[in-house]
Design a protein around this motif. Structure first.
Motif, PDB file in Angstrom:
ATOM      1  N   UNK A 196       0.484  -1.374  -0.229  1.00  0.00           N
ATOM      2  CA  UNK A 196       0.023  -0.015  -0.016  1.00  0.00           C
ATOM      3  C   UNK A 196       0.768   1.520  -0.125  1.00  0.00           C
ATOM      4  N   UNK A 197       2.043   1.595   0.721  1.00  0.00           N
ATOM      5  CA  UNK A 197       3.031   2.284   0.449  1.00  0.00           C
ATOM      6  C   UNK A 197       3.076   2.474  -0.312  1.00  0.00           C
ATOM      7  N   UNK A 198       4.093   1.445  -1.365  1.00  0.00           N
ATOM      8  CA  UNK A 198       4.412   2.123  -2.716  1.00  0.00           C
ATOM      9  C   UNK A 198       3.050   2.132  -3.496  1.00  0.00           C
ATOM     10  N   UNK A 199       2.306   1.644  -3.601  1.00  0.00           N
ATOM     11  CA  UNK A 199       1.133   2.041  -4.502  1.00  0.00           C
ATOM     12  C   UNK A 199       0.629   3.873  -4.239  1.00  0.00           C
ATOM     13  N   UNK A 200       0.780   4.084  -2.750  1.00  0.00           N
ATOM     14  CA  UNK A 200       0.541   5.677  -2.744  1.00  0.00           C
ATOM     15  C   UNK A 200       1.436   6.403  -3.152  1.00  0.00           C
ATOM     16  N   UNK A 201       2.479   5.700  -3.213  1.00  0.00           N
ATOM     17  CA  UNK A 201       3.832   6.821  -2.765  1.00  0.00           C
ATOM     18  C   UNK A 201       3.981   6.619  -4.940  1.00  0.00           C
ATOM     19  N   UNK A 202       3.489   5.918  -5.753  1.00  0.00           N
ATOM     20  CA  UNK A 202       3.334   5.862  -6.804  1.00  0.00           C
ATOM     21  C   UNK A 202       1.928   6.126  -8.111  1.00  0.00           C
ATOM     22  N   UNK A 203       1.068   6.484  -7.212  1.00  0.00           N
ATOM     23  CA  UNK A 203      -0.099   6.654  -7.556  1.00  0.00           C
ATOM     24  C   UNK A 203      -0.213   7.545  -8.597  1.00  0.00           C
ATOM     25  N   UNK A 204       0.451   8.635  -8.639  1.00  0.00           N
ATOM     26  CA  UNK A 204       0.501  10.434  -9.843  1.00  0.00           C
ATOM     27  C   UNK A 204       1.731   9.945 -10.095  1.00  0.00           C
ATOM     28  N   UNK A 205       2.335   8.734  -9.942  1.00  0.00           N
ATOM     29  CA  UNK A 205       3.804   8.836 -10.704  1.00  0.00           C
ATOM     30  C   UNK A 205       4.587  10.967 -10.445  1.00  0.00           C
ATOM     31  N   UNK A 206       5.456  10.388  -9.951  1.00  0.00           N
ATOM     32  CA  UNK A 206       6.096  10.729  -9.148  1.00  0.00           C
ATOM     33  C   UNK A 206       7.316  11.095 -10.459  1.00  0.00           C
ATOM     34  N   UNK A 207       8.363  11.602 -10.659  1.00  0.00           N
ATOM     35  CA  UNK A 207       9.681  11.907 -11.521  1.00  0.00           C
ATOM     36  C   UNK A 207      10.280  11.088 -10.674  1.00  0.00           C
ATOM     37  N   UNK A 208      10.435  10.946  -9.353  1.00  0.00           N
ATOM     38  CA  UNK A 208      11.308   9.253  -8.509  1.00  0.00           C
ATOM     39  C   UNK A 208      10.904   9.251  -7.274  1.00  0.00           C
ATOM     40  N   UNK A 209      10.812   8.175  -6.660  1.00  0.00           N
ATOM     41  CA  UNK A 209      10.222   7.487  -6.473  1.00  0.00           C
ATOM     42  C   UNK A 209      11.840   7.465  -5.055  1.00  0.00           C
ATOM     43  N   UNK A 210      11.221   7.822  -4.047  1.00  0.00           N
ATOM     44  CA  UNK A 210      12.397   7.407  -3.263  1.00  0.00           C
ATOM     45  C   UNK A 210      12.245   5.907  -2.165  1.00  0.00           C
ATOM     46  N   UNK A 211      12.505   5.299  -1.863  1.00  0.00           N
ATOM     47  CA  UNK A 211      12.312   4.146  -0.508  1.00  0.00           C
ATOM     48  C   UNK A 211      13.386   3.817   0.322  1.00  0.00           C
ATOM     49  N   UNK A 212      12.743   4.596   1.985  1.00  0.00           N
ATOM     50  CA  UNK A 212      13.764   4.044   2.563  1.00  0.00           C
ATOM     51  C   UNK A 212      14.008   3.304   3.704  1.00  0.00           C
ATOM     52  N   UNK A 213      14.581   2.033   3.555  1.00  0.00           N
ATOM     53  CA  UNK A 213      14.797   1.036   3.950  1.00  0.00           C
ATOM     54  C   UNK A 213      13.528  -0.176   4.388  1.00  0.00           C
ATOM     55  N   UNK A 214      12.328   0.052   2.811  1.00  0.00           N
ATOM     56  CA  UNK A 214      11.789  -0.473   3.307  1.00  0.00           C
ATOM     57  C   UNK A 214      11.394  -1.897   3.847  1.00  0.00           C
ATOM     58  N   UNK A 215      11.813  -2.549   3.155  1.00  0.00           N
ATOM     59  CA  UNK A 215      11.940  -4.111   3.269  1.00  0.00           C
ATOM     60  C   UNK A 215      12.298  -4.650   4.297  1.00  0.00           C
ATOM     61  N   UNK A 216      12.811  -3.610   5.527  1.00  0.00           N
ATOM     62  CA  UNK A 216      13.537  -4.124   6.493  1.00  0.00           C
ATOM     63  C   UNK A 216      13.360  -4.001   7.725  1.00  0.00           C
TER      64      UNK A 216
END
Lengths: 306, 362
Positions: free
Chosen positions: B142-162
């Protein structure tokens, strides 16, 4: 040890306390609302001591209960508009007080919740500090502050005079009552709000900002909805006591700032009309319960809509 | 022109220099990873990209535009936070709709966009759930979907799988790679997990003490670490102190103190007498009871097994050389029906090719 026995031992004393000092008195009061006032105040007795024999005689029976029990007290409440008006005015006062408390307490609670651990404890202490002195003394202090001789009043009236406005008398007015009510109840709004805001995850605000929310949107879409349990708790702690308050209108209010609390006190102490005082108390309790029910219903509806 | 350019960026907190003159660029469509131990400055750099921190000096350009002074909410950059930071009072669909609403997307358009991205992360049936009703992996998506939904130029992921357990993490890694290919958005990924970085990235910047130690493709970083730190931080590695004794055009000879002479590929700046470290991955060392000495490209050393760690698919053997130095090697447990090849105190022989190791000047 027996589990059930342990349960009763633990919950027994508080249950007994509530029964003795809450349930039974409430029942007595509810019953009193249907009785007649006595000739010299209080209640018309249902039991009499026979002066000759010294024996107790129960006067009420199935044949004559209409001489002892009546709806009249309730009729009086609903028939004379002044009582309903007084109720509405009290609700208005309590509502204004709650609203002002939310507006004042929210930023303060936010500030405390966002301070460092050390400052936080100090600030919480300062919020609680007024409780260390007697409630009446603090209200008397307001009488001095708002009185015509105070620096506050004098400075205010001089400023008003510059603008050509007549001097105002602050004390013994609705304004003074609201000030007093807000002052006394503010900590009860600050503390639950602080307890709520302190638990908020700051990462949520970062996330909201990252996703395009400006400061106002971050507050309105994230902080405010998440703080609603604190707002409700504070509202219950402020609105209900404010509604029944009688000392503040007595001391700070004028002739037109009477609240239900004053009327109830008047019925019991001055007019010695216990039945009508009981009716007023019951109506007060019922109206608070009704409001709580409406709030709960609105809350559950709001949740279902989501 | 690169999508993202970081030019000589410095960020200090009091006396502590978190990011120290970092310059790098990220191409559009790249899966770029900032890798390093905690405190290396990778998260600070990420927060500067998001706009939560401002660089003390240097500049950050996105699409050629200087981002200085642009607040986070005005940047076409979204972040997947380590804690996910999902709004607990909103459903999955409301969470995902949030950035669309903030961006002023037409109300009629929003459900379509939300459904599309829910499909991308395979969460259609969870749209009406609240975050606390989801598992860790679902919240992550969900967090990834929320960050992707309006198609940013850049997606930053801060240790998302830890926060996920090992098995789920591996599965999410595969999903992340596929998702990134599908949506074509540039990912900047921060992690301290070298395995994750190697598995996911097109390029990795290894950071240490606020600086980029090496910026290369994963296989280059793994095989040709530029510094002792990189060799040590990425994967398992033998670090053998050595001195250059002979330099040729194809290879050079280095002396490992107390062990003998080994060969390595020549490195830029090598000089006779130059000291450094021969970095040697365990899996690139041959191990046997007796190895044929017919390959002139190999060097041989004798030793005995000091410890073995049986890991199921492979066994790690710590081999003690004659001078007491321990060398880590590994063998796949490929023989059928056999648990492992050697036991403690077995006499063994080690061999490696001249190009198996990589010499790093001190």
């Amino acid at each position: 040890m027996n589990n059930r026995l342990a349960k009763w031992l633990i919950s027994g004393p508080p249950l007994l306390y509530l029964l003795l000092f809450f349930a039974i008195p409430s029942a007595i009061m509810a019953f009193a609302a249907f009785r007649f006032p006595g000739d010299y105040g209080g209640l018309l007795p249902l039991v009499e001591v026979n002066p000759e024999t010294g024996a107790r005689e129960v006067l009420i029976n199935f044949g004559n209960y209409a001489d002892f029990l009546t709806w009249e007290n309730f009729q009086r409440f609903f028939e004379e508009p002044i009582y309903i008006e007084l109720f509405l005015k009290s609700f208005w006062y309590a509502g204004i007080t709650t609203g002002v408390c939310i507006v004042l307490a929210y930023p303060l609670a936010w500030l405390i919740a966002r301070s460092s651990k050390k400052t936080r404890d100090l600030l919480v202490l300062m919020v609680i500090l007024p409780f260390w002195s007697n409630f009446l003394i603090r209200v008397y202090a307001w009488m001095i502050i708002l009185g015509p001789q105070s620096y506050f009043s004098q400075v205010l009236n001089r400023v008003l005079a510059v603008f050509g406005i007549e001097p105002v008398s602050l004390l013994f007015s609705q304004f003074a009552v609201i000030i007093g009510l807000v002052y006394v109840h503010l900590p009860f709004m600050v503390l639950p709000l602080y307890a709520n805001l302190e638990k908020h995850d700051m990462a949520l605000l970062d996330a909201a900002q990252d996703l395009g929310a400006n400061a106002w949107q971050r507050f309105w879409k994230v902080t405010w909805p998440l703080s609603l349990p604190g707002v409700w708790a504070g509202t219950a702690l402020v609105f209900i006591p404010a509604l029944g308050m009688f000392a503040i209108p007595d001391l700070l209010g004028g002739t037109n700032s009477m609240m239900i609390g004053n009327l109830i006190k008047q019925q019991f102490l001055d007019s010695r009309d216990w039945p009508f005082g009981s009716v007023l108390s019951i109506m007060l309790t019922l109206s608070v319960l009704l409001m709580a029910a409406i709030a709960a219903w609105a809350g559950s509806r709001g949740k279902a809509k989501k | 022109m690169a999508l993202l350019e970081i030019r000589d960026v410095v960020k200090t907190f009091g006396d502590f220099t978190a990011v120290n003159h970092v310059s790098l660029s990220v191409e559009a469509g790249e899966f770029f990873t900032l890798l390093g131990p905690s405190g290396c400055g990778k998260t600070t750099l990420l927060r500067m990209l998001a706009g939560f921190e401002q660089p003390d000096s240097g500049e950050i350009l996105l699409d050629g535009k200087n981002m200085a002074g642009v607040p986070p909410e005005k940047r076409p950059v979204h972040t997947v936070f380590q804690s996910y930071a999902l709004f607990p009072h909103m459903t999955v669909a409301q969470n995902i709709a949030f950035p669309l609403k903030m961006a002023g997307v037409a109300a009629a358009e929003i459900p379509k966009r939300v459904n599309k991205v829910l499909e991308d992360v395979r969460l259609q049936q969870f749209a009406r759930r609240y975050p606390h009703e989801l598992s860790g992996g679902q919240r992550q998506r969900v967090a990834i979907a929320r960050a992707l939904v309006n198609r940013p130029r850049l997606l930053l992921l801060d240790e998302p799988l830890s926060a996920l357990d090992a098995k789920l993490r591996e599965q999410m890694q595969i999903e992340l790679i596929n998702l990134q290919k599908e949506v074509g958005i540039t990912f900047v990924y921060v992690t301290h997990d070298q395995g994750e970085a190697l598995a996911l990235s097109h390029r990795i910047a290894v950071m240490n003490s606020g600086q980029v130690e090496q910026l290369d493709a994963p296989e280059t970083i793994y095989s040709y670490p530029k510094s002792r730190f990189v060799a040590d931080f990425i994967g398992q590695c033998n670090l053998l102190d050595a001195t250059i004794v002979e330099i040729g055009s194809e290879r050079m000879k280095v002396e490992i103190a107390g062990v003998g002479v080994a060969e390595a590929l020549p490195v830029a700046g090598a000089q006779i007498g130059g000291k450094g470290t021969l970095t040697l991955r365990p899996e690139k060392i041959k191990l046997g009871a007796a190895l044929p000495a017919d390959d002139a490209n190999e060097v041989h050393f004798k030793g005995k097994v000091h410890d073995c760690l049986y890991l199921g698919d492979v066994t790690i053997y710590m081999v003690e050389l004659d001078n007491g130095m321990l060398v880590e090697t590994m063998l796949p447990n490929s023989a059928s029906g056999k648990a492992k090849f050697f036991d403690d105190d077995d006499l063994v022989e080690l061999a490696w090719r001249y190009d198996a190791g990589h010499f790093v000047l001190a």
